[in-house]
Design an enzyme around this catalytic site. Sequence first.
Site, PDB file in Angstrom:
ATOM      1  N   SER A  84      47.804  39.403  70.747  1.00 25.16           N
ATOM      2  CA  SER A  84      48.839  38.520  71.262  1.00 25.16           C
ATOM      3  C   SER A  84      50.091  38.572  70.379  1.00 25.16           C
ATOM      4  CB  SER A  84      48.336  37.071  71.324  1.00 25.16           C
ATOM      5  OG  SER A  84      47.303  36.917  72.253  1.00 25.16           O
ATOM      6  N   SER A 174      43.205  30.742  73.037  1.00 22.06           N
ATOM      7  CA  SER A 174      42.769  30.944  71.655  1.00 22.06           C
ATOM      8  C   SER A 174      42.436  29.592  71.043  1.00 22.06           C
ATOM      9  CB  SER A 174      43.864  31.626  70.839  1.00 22.06           C
ATOM     10  OG  SER A 174      43.544  31.577  69.457  1.00 22.06           O
TER      11      SER A 174
END
Length: 356
Positions: A84, A174
């Site tokens: 990411s 996350s």
Amino acid sequence: MDLYPLVRPFLPLFTPEQAHGLSIRALKKGLVPADRSPADPVLRTRVWNIDFPNPVGLAAGFDKDAEIIDPLLSLGFGFVEAGSVTPRPQPGNPKPRLFRLDEDEGVINRFGFNSQGLAPFIYQLGKRKAAGLPGIVGANVGKNKETEDASEDYVAGVSATCRLADYIVCNVSSPNTPGLRLLQARTEMSALIGAALSARNDSLPDAATRPPLLVKVAPDLDDAGLEAVAEVTLELGVDGIIMGNTTISRPDSLRSRHKGETGGLSGAPLFTLSTERLGALYRLVRGRIPLVGAGGIASGADAYAKIRAGASLVQLYSALVFHGPALVPRIKADLAARLKADGFRSVADAVGADIR
């Protein structure tokens, strides 16, 4: 020649994060052999009007800054997801923040979106685009820790990458960024994903040129949470869902001394939970949105189980830590054999076979 069995005994001499850095350097220098096995036509599949040479992809997290996309594609992956990436550089959480659970073939991480930021990320993607290099590449975008309005960061990430990536993923799952998983709630997700879709559409008015936009969710969602995700994504016209990210749960079967570390658990211990949640999500969307199955894949049998549970594509990462890059062609060969043995002529024919 697979050199990984020769290298693996020396990995305990390094921290897991050091070992990962060494693997990136080895890939950059071309020291990791490419997959030379012939492509099996049964593995070709078409999703979002994109032709994938095979459905086995690399999950986000390995190449956070899009530095080694082409060496990774050469390992035999059908697609590679970079990120990411956050709009601004940030160091992530303090070290140590990555732990190998050797006895369990699992990994716990609490990276916290360490990222060099969008500028070098889109530079790397832009170089590939300008050179016309082949291969399917996804961009996984997240938010900076200090950003109060999460939508701003996802809009920035989508706007910056939508002309350069083959697909985009909004990572709202996350467990290592405070408050991030709250974005999976109905109201929050609707606002955030709506803004991300608008950013993509405004950047690319021609619908034919727009990359698919996916959302990545957690395997820890309960049934009500999954229903909310399914409803929001269907209402907004999201193109796909990745199930799933790491889990904050800890199976009783864990044996490693690191099992109590804070963070997200991935690898083999995640397989059962993530596959069950994938099947539950498939029951809700019923083929109206393609699903990507991730979590604990370490064999062709695992990949096949994800497909039969509803995944049009699959992703792996943690298994590479324990089995090395030669795992990728092994998974592809085994998956192809299993599809043929069960009479399937394509991956698409097998999607959701256990849920019908």
